[in-house]
Design a protein around this motif. Structure first.
Motif, short mmCIF file in Angstrom:
data_model
loop_
_atom_site.label_atom_id
_atom_site.label_comp_id
_atom_site.label_asym_id
_atom_site.label_seq_id
_atom_site.Cartn_x
_atom_site.Cartn_y
_atom_site.Cartn_z
N ILE A 88 11.70 -1.56 10.98
CA ILE A 88 10.05 -1.86 10.45
C ILE A 88 10.07 -1.76 9.04
O ILE A 88 10.50 -0.65 8.59
CB ILE A 88 8.99 -1.19 11.08
N ILE A 89 9.69 -2.78 8.15
CA ILE A 89 9.81 -2.77 6.68
C ILE A 89 8.46 -1.98 6.25
O ILE A 89 7.29 -2.55 6.57
CB ILE A 89 9.68 -4.08 6.04
N ASP A 90 8.49 -0.87 5.81
CA ASP A 90 7.37 -0.17 5.14
C ASP A 90 7.56 0.33 3.64
O ASP A 90 8.58 1.18 3.41
CB ASP A 90 7.13 1.00 6.04
N ASN A 91 6.87 -0.20 2.86
CA ASN A 91 7.13 -0.04 1.37
C ASN A 91 6.52 1.23 0.86
O ASN A 91 6.56 1.86 -0.22
CB ASN A 91 6.80 -1.39 0.33
N ASN A 92 5.67 1.84 1.73
CA ASN A 92 4.96 3.20 1.49
C ASN A 92 5.76 4.40 2.16
O ASN A 92 5.11 5.60 1.90
CB ASN A 92 3.58 2.90 1.76
N ARG A 93 6.97 4.12 2.61
CA ARG A 93 7.53 5.23 3.33
C ARG A 93 7.92 6.53 2.20
O ARG A 93 8.11 5.84 1.07
CB ARG A 93 8.65 5.00 4.20
N SER A 94 8.23 7.63 2.74
CA SER A 94 8.52 8.81 1.95
C SER A 94 9.83 9.19 2.26
O SER A 94 10.18 9.89 3.54
CB SER A 94 7.58 9.83 2.01
N PRO A 95 11.08 8.67 2.04
CA PRO A 95 12.41 9.33 2.26
C PRO A 95 12.44 10.52 2.36
O PRO A 95 13.23 11.07 2.84
CB PRO A 95 13.28 8.59 1.03
N LEU A 96 11.84 11.15 1.36
CA LEU A 96 11.94 12.94 1.29
C LEU A 96 11.31 13.51 2.49
O LEU A 96 12.00 14.42 3.39
CB LEU A 96 11.18 13.45 0.28
N GLU A 97 10.18 12.89 3.04
CA GLU A 97 9.31 13.48 4.36
C GLU A 97 10.37 13.08 5.52
O GLU A 97 10.50 13.69 6.43
CB GLU A 97 8.34 12.74 4.32
N GLU A 98 10.93 11.86 5.57
CA GLU A 98 11.87 11.55 6.56
C GLU A 98 12.98 12.39 6.64
O GLU A 98 13.68 12.47 7.67
CB GLU A 98 12.25 10.05 6.26
N LEU A 99 13.57 12.68 5.53
CA LEU A 99 14.82 13.54 5.38
C LEU A 99 14.40 14.70 6.30
O LEU A 99 15.49 15.29 7.05
CB LEU A 99 15.18 13.85 4.10
N PHE A 100 13.32 15.45 6.17
CA PHE A 100 13.06 16.84 6.81
C PHE A 100 12.07 16.39 8.20
O PHE A 100 11.87 17.29 8.76
CB PHE A 100 12.01 17.60 5.74
N GLY A 101 11.92 15.25 8.58
CA GLY A 101 11.35 15.10 9.80
C GLY A 101 12.13 14.11 10.94
O GLY A 101 13.24 14.39 10.71
N HIS A 102 11.52 13.47 11.80
CA HIS A 102 12.12 12.77 12.99
C HIS A 102 12.71 11.48 12.44
O HIS A 102 12.19 10.83 11.22
CB HIS A 102 11.07 12.34 13.83
N VAL A 103 13.69 11.09 12.84
CA VAL A 103 14.49 9.76 12.56
C VAL A 103 13.34 8.70 12.92
O VAL A 103 13.02 8.73 14.03
CB VAL A 103 15.79 9.69 12.98
N THR A 104 13.23 7.67 11.83
CA THR A 104 12.41 6.62 12.18
C THR A 104 12.85 5.43 12.16
O THR A 104 14.14 5.42 11.44
CB THR A 104 11.28 6.88 11.21
N PRO A 105 12.39 4.11 12.62
CA PRO A 105 13.04 3.01 12.42
C PRO A 105 12.58 2.35 10.90
O PRO A 105 12.82 1.12 10.49
CB PRO A 105 12.47 2.00 13.30
N LEU A 106 11.78 3.11 10.01
CA LEU A 106 11.03 2.61 8.88
C LEU A 106 12.08 2.37 7.89
O LEU A 106 13.15 3.15 7.51
CB LEU A 106 10.14 3.51 8.41
N ILE A 107 12.01 1.25 6.87
CA ILE A 107 12.95 1.05 5.87
C ILE A 107 12.02 0.25 4.83
O ILE A 107 11.46 -0.73 5.27
CB ILE A 107 14.28 0.46 6.14
N SER A 108 12.35 0.61 3.55
CA SER A 108 11.50 -0.41 2.70
C SER A 108 12.33 -1.89 2.43
O SER A 108 13.29 -2.07 2.76
CB SER A 108 11.54 0.33 1.34
N PHE A 109 11.55 -2.88 1.80
CA PHE A 109 12.07 -4.39 1.78
C PHE A 109 13.27 -3.84 0.77
O PHE A 109 14.39 -4.49 0.79
CB PHE A 109 10.88 -5.15 1.07
N GLU A 110 13.11 -3.38 -0.32
CA GLU A 110 14.28 -3.09 -1.52
C GLU A 110 15.38 -2.59 -0.81
O GLU A 110 16.66 -2.84 -1.12
CB GLU A 110 13.75 -2.27 -2.86
#
Length: 351
Positions: free
Chosen positions: A172-194
């Motif tokens: 899922i393309i999400d340009n507002n995601r926080s990579p740092l929060e994801e690093l310490f949280g659950h693995v998600t299907p989110l990725i930024s367009f860039e």
């Protein structure tokens, strides 16, 4: 009464439930279930009476392994998952030894269903159900154009390989995601367009991706049963209802989708239609020309999908059947002592 020999090749773990549903059939037909898998301790084999190791082969060599297995063990019914298309291409080899194969024999149809891009084109032309806005991309620039066009229509965007199973490759393309929060949280299907564009730009081309609108309503799996000629006999819409809860419910418009799919494509035995709502409109995700991963849950509706498919393949009469009431269900883990061909596995060490 002679036992019916039934063979499952490499399946998911839930095949354990399919095997027991067939074994505990309402007609009291005795069965002996055979199964193979590269991992002899795989959970799917725990439902089998006879389990064997499966070699890592492809193409005609794998098909020949299955044919030889069926011949040696006098298999009456073969229920394939792995390399289903190769098996369908050479189904005459099984016909020659008297083994009935629960597979769609229309090779062109099977190839089309297993490629989401091609199947969406078919559905678009016949109009039997609504499909999401989508584009197929095989290079980074096509991916960028697809993304920008979908966004211009007001859609959130996701993508997935056109040829895959389950959730493999879904993002899922999400340009507002926080990579740092994801690093310490659950693995998600989110990725930024860039990030996605940068990764895809690293290759001149890549296997086809379906770039499509993200649907955010309820997702339904419609488990379907048809006879050998593709005539629909049963359909049960099933969705997640929070946590481990699953709800099987009568949804007339989804049952109508199942009817139209059956009439148009004539998929035999067990198949599954996945739909997801956008507002009040159900849109197609994909079709699986086999038993779904959650089919054993749908059987709690009172319809024994795996056994009725076997019964139909054996020439038995199976009447159309409906489930009487909506059913809310769940599941809990069941501990098992591992067995191989009926013998408990007792060992001091497990590698």
């Amino acid at each position: 009464m002679k036992k019916v020999n039934i063979y499952f090749n490499r399946w998911f773990s839930v095949a354990f439930h399919y095997m027991n549903l067939i074994r505990n059939n309402e007609d009291g037909i005795p069965v002996q279930i055979f199964a193979t898998h590269p991992d002899i301790r795989h959970m799917s084999l725990q439902g089998a009476d006879v389990a064997g190791a499966e070699p890592e082969l492809t193409g005609i060599e794998y098909v020949q392994f299955c044919v030889d297995f069926c011949r040696r063990n006098e298999i009456d019914i073969f229920i394939p998952r792995l390399h289903m298309l190769d098996i369908a291409r050479h189904v005459s080899l099984f016909d020659a030894i008297g083994t009935k194969v629960l597979v769609c024999r229309d090779q062109d149809l099977l190839e089309m269903i297993m490629d989401k891009g091609k199947f969406y084109e078919s559905v678009k032309s016949n109009g039997i159900m609504t499909i999401p806005d989508y584009h197929v991309a095989s290079n980074a620039e096509q991916f960028k154009e697809a993304y920008e066009e979908l966004v211009s229509k007001g859609h959130k965007v996701c993508f997935k390989p056109t040829e895959t199973e389950g959730g493999l490759g879904f993002r899922i393309i999400d340009n507002n995601r926080s990579p740092l929060e994801e690093l310490f949280g659950h693995v998600t299907p989110l990725i930024s367009f860039e990030d996605a564009y940068r990764i895809l730009s690293g290759a001149e081309s890549f296997p086809n991706l379906m770039v499509m609108e993200l649907l955010e309503g309820y997702e339904y799996s419609i488990d379907c049963l048809a006879d050998a000629h593709g005539n629909l006999l049963a359909a049960v819409p099933r969705r997640k209802a929070g946590g481990r809860l699953r709800l099987m419910e009568h949804i007339p418009e989804l049952e109508e989708v199942a009817r139209r799919v059956a009439e148009t494509y004539r998929i035999p035995y067990n198949f599954n239609v996945q739909m997801k709502y956008s507002g009040d409109v159900p849109k197609l995700l994909e079709i699986n020309p086999r038993m779904s991963g959650g089919l054993h849950i749908s059987c709690l509706s009172g319809i024994n999908f795996p056994y009725l498919a076997v019964k139909s393949a054996l020439g038995g009469e199976v009447q159309p059947v409906e489930f009487a009431h909506n059913v809310l269900a769940s599941h809990v883990e069941q501990p098992l002592i591992m067995k191989i061909n009926g013998e408990s596995v007792v060992t001091d060490s497990v590698n």
